[in-house]
Design a protein around this motif. Structure first.
Motif, mmCIF file in Angstrom:
data_model
loop_
_atom_site.group_PDB
_atom_site.id
_atom_site.type_symbol
_atom_site.label_atom_id
_atom_site.label_comp_id
_atom_site.label_asym_id
_atom_site.label_seq_id
_atom_site.Cartn_x
_atom_site.Cartn_y
_atom_site.Cartn_z
ATOM 1 N N GLU A 198 21.131 52.315 -31.121
ATOM 2 C CA GLU A 198 19.887 51.566 -30.986
ATOM 3 C C GLU A 198 18.672 52.389 -31.391
ATOM 4 O O GLU A 198 17.682 51.844 -31.901
ATOM 5 N N TRP A 208 24.062 47.101 -34.629
ATOM 6 C CA TRP A 208 23.934 46.212 -33.466
ATOM 7 C C TRP A 208 25.294 46.018 -32.810
ATOM 8 O O TRP A 208 25.423 46.055 -31.572
ATOM 9 N N GLU A 357 8.510 51.852 -32.512
ATOM 10 C CA GLU A 357 8.265 51.596 -33.921
ATOM 11 C C GLU A 357 6.776 51.381 -34.152
ATOM 12 O O GLU A 357 6.104 50.722 -33.348
ATOM 13 N N LYS A 381 13.416 50.428 -42.235
ATOM 14 C CA LYS A 381 13.171 50.556 -40.797
ATOM 15 C C LYS A 381 13.007 49.184 -40.160
ATOM 16 O O LYS A 381 12.613 48.227 -40.815
ATOM 17 N N PRO A 382 13.310 49.048 -38.859
ATOM 18 C CA PRO A 382 13.156 47.761 -38.188
ATOM 19 C C PRO A 382 11.714 47.263 -38.251
ATOM 20 O O PRO A 382 10.764 48.032 -38.129
ATOM 21 N N THR A 385 11.676 40.942 -35.901
ATOM 22 C CA THR A 385 12.824 40.984 -35.001
ATOM 23 C C THR A 385 14.003 40.138 -35.482
ATOM 24 O O THR A 385 15.135 40.356 -35.055
ATOM 25 N N PRO A 389 19.041 44.668 -39.975
ATOM 26 C CA PRO A 389 18.989 45.871 -40.813
ATOM 27 C C PRO A 389 20.101 45.830 -41.861
ATOM 28 O O PRO A 389 21.128 45.177 -41.657
ATOM 29 N N TYR A 455 11.111 48.730 -29.078
ATOM 30 C CA TYR A 455 12.185 47.871 -29.590
ATOM 31 C C TYR A 455 13.454 48.100 -28.775
ATOM 32 O O TYR A 455 13.754 49.223 -28.370
ATOM 33 N N TYR A 457 17.725 46.316 -28.838
ATOM 34 C CA TYR A 457 18.602 45.301 -29.390
ATOM 35 C C TYR A 457 18.654 44.090 -28.458
ATOM 36 O O TYR A 457 18.629 44.232 -27.225
ATOM 37 N N TRP A 469 17.676 39.786 -33.751
ATOM 38 C CA TRP A 469 18.459 41.008 -33.577
ATOM 39 C C TRP A 469 17.753 42.009 -32.676
ATOM 40 O O TRP A 469 18.387 42.873 -32.075
ATOM 41 N N TRP A 470 16.428 41.892 -32.614
ATOM 42 C CA TRP A 470 15.629 42.821 -31.820
ATOM 43 C C TRP A 470 14.768 42.053 -30.831
ATOM 44 O O TRP A 470 14.415 40.900 -31.058
ATOM 45 N N ARG A 472 11.040 43.009 -28.921
ATOM 46 C CA ARG A 472 10.013 44.045 -28.934
ATOM 47 C C ARG A 472 8.812 43.620 -28.095
ATOM 48 O O ARG A 472 8.548 42.434 -27.902
#
Length: 492
Positions: A198, A208, A357, A381-382, A385, A389, A455, A457, A469-470, A472
């Motif tokens: 993560e 993930w 991030e 980079k992430p 959301t 990736p 952030y 997961y 997927w994220w 934040r």
């Protein structure tokens, strides 16, 4: 080739590793292919990052750093035109090595070709500052230097060079193992993988899923990693077939890392270097269509002398990394000389538990307190959301890696990031090409800002429900809204 030299002949035949044709084939062509990737990355990224109008311009660097500390053909004179010419030359030479043209000639031809590629890339790395301050840059330089002395297909690969490659793999693996055992306690209690997938610098599409593996499996992964890095490297120096087995274990574990994250060419190059321990007979038993052992002419005496001289040099230089491996205050990814030879390697001595991030945004609104802000998206980079990736390795996204270090609070990243924001306000085309998406499609924003987000997961349930997927949340502001005028005054 017989066990001794023919009398009256300048050739020596006791020096070649007759069971290493496949190893040499993979090493020379594989290392050259990584050089191709490195030069492609330089052509696409060096100028906006480090060129005359880059984020950390090389002319300013060479003006304050003596050439003796950073030897480079770019130190005497830098221009973007010269950089491009050198990168294209390095790319062309490396490409000939990939297809094996120099290897089909006398031993001096691949020696010369690798020397050219190594010298050009050394010149780039030594002026690359934080954007080239990665351990795998030194690893590639050392691998290319050693590959130059493997000879051509006409002669057997020198046995001392083969063992120097194994010593290099040993330092990569054992160094990484020791830095973990001496570092973060989570490596000793086997819990580091609770966090790593993560919080690693640049996740890929598999990260993930790896993160959500059962916790007992994560512990088993860490335990297996310790065996691979602390025990298996010693087997590289054991006679066949054990050495080939050790190489296979390293290749498999590095492939596992490729599936779970993006680490530029570190994993791919380590897999290639591990082939130095693979014997022809062992490979033939698995792959009957492999290169196999070829017939060779006796090795020229001049080439043997050159190889022995290089071997002696590397033995002397190896004192510093060997001592470092035994040092309680072990250095990670350290170069002990300006030529990036016989370095110290290792990664992730410590693991971050939370992921921060930096999100960069711009607006065309005249009011800096508007809510109409739009996010710049980076390639690796992430960011948003809902974006999964993707795989970038073995290609290296240098700006994205810099953003990860910036989010960790690294002061060395702040200068270039300030210039980066200025380039966004100027809508600088080369800089925008480093990004995945410019929300203003080439127009100049009126203001830019940078916010910090925490952030994590999403869970399986959250992914099914939200397709995100994220998850934040904002934790702070790194740079308040800035206009073009204020940024220019700040950088005066």
């Amino acid at each position: 080739m017989g066990p001794r030299a023919r009398e009256g002949d300048r050739a020596v035949d006791w020096f070649g590793a007759e069971n290493s044709d496949a190893a040499r084939f993979v090493l020379q062509r594989g290392v050259a292919l990584v050089y191709v990737l490195a030069f492609v990355a330089a052509l696409r990224q060096f100028r906006p990052l480090l060129g005359e109008h880059g984020l950390l311009p090389v002319p300013a660097f060479v003006a304050r750093v003596p050439a003796r500390l950073a030897p480079s053909v770019l130190h005497r004179h830098y221009s973007d035109v010269l950089l491009v010419a050198l990168a294209w030359l390095g790319l062309a030479v490396a490409a000939t090595l990939v297809v094996g043209l120099p290897q089909s000639g006398p031993p001096w031809l691949p020696l010369l070709a690798f020397a050219v590629a190594w010298a050009i890339y050394l010149s780039i790395v030594n002026v690359g500052q934080v954007f080239y301050g990665f351990g795998w840059e030194s690893l590639l330089l050392e691998a290319g230097f050693l590959a130059a002395f493997l000879g051509s297909d006409a002669v057997a690969a020198p046995v001392t060079v083969i063992f120097l490659f194994r010593w290099l793999v040993f330092r990569v693996e054992f160094g990484a193992g020791m830095i973990k055992m001496r570092g973060d306690p989570c490596w000793r209690d086997l819990t580091c993988l609770y966090y790593h997938h993560e919080t690693q610098p640049m996740p890929n599409q598999g990260s993930w899923f790896f993160h959500h593996l059962p916790l007992p499996l994560h512990k088993a992964e860490v335990a297996a990693n310790h065996v691979t890095q602390l025990v298996v490297p010693f087997l590289l120096f054991v006679p066949q077939p054990v050495a080939t087995f050790a190489a296979a274990v390293i290749v498999i574990t590095q492939a596992w890392l490729v599936l779970s994250g993006n680490f530029a060419w570190l994993n791919a190059l380590t897999m290639l270097l591990a082939f130095s321990a693979v014997g022809d007979e062992q490979l033939d038993a698995v792959l009957p269509w492999s290169v196999g052992t070829q017939g060779h002419a006796p090795m020229p005496g001049w080439f043997a002398v050159v190889v022995l001289a290089m071997t002696g040099l590397m033995v002397v230089l190896s004192w510093w990394p060997a001592r470092n491996l035994l040092d309680h205050h072990q250095k990670m990814n350290a170069s002990f000389n300006r030529w990036h030879l016989a370095g110290a390697y290792g990664a992730f001595g410590s693991i971050t538990r939370r992921r921060n991030e930096v999100v960069v945004e711009g607006t065309e609104d005249e009011d800096p307190f508007t809510t109409d802000w739009h996010e710049y998206e980076f390639k690796g980079k992430p960011g948003p959301t809902g974006r999964m990736p993707r795989q970038w390795a073995p290609y290296h996204l240098r700006l994205d890696w810099g953003m990860w270090f910036l989010a960790l609070g690294s002061p060395s990243q702040h200068r270039w990031f300030t210039v980066f924001l200025l380039r966004l306000l100027e809508a600088d085309v080369p800089t925008l090409r480093l990004l995945r998406r410019d929300p203003f499609t080439g127009r100049q924003p009126r203001y830019v800002r940078a916010r910090v987000f925490r952030y994590r997961y999403s869970t399986w349930e959250e992914l099914r429900r939200t397709r995100q997927w994220w998850v934040r949340r904002e934790t702070g502001v790194l740079v308040a809204p800035q206009s073009l005028e204020t940024m220019r005054s700040l950088l005066r």
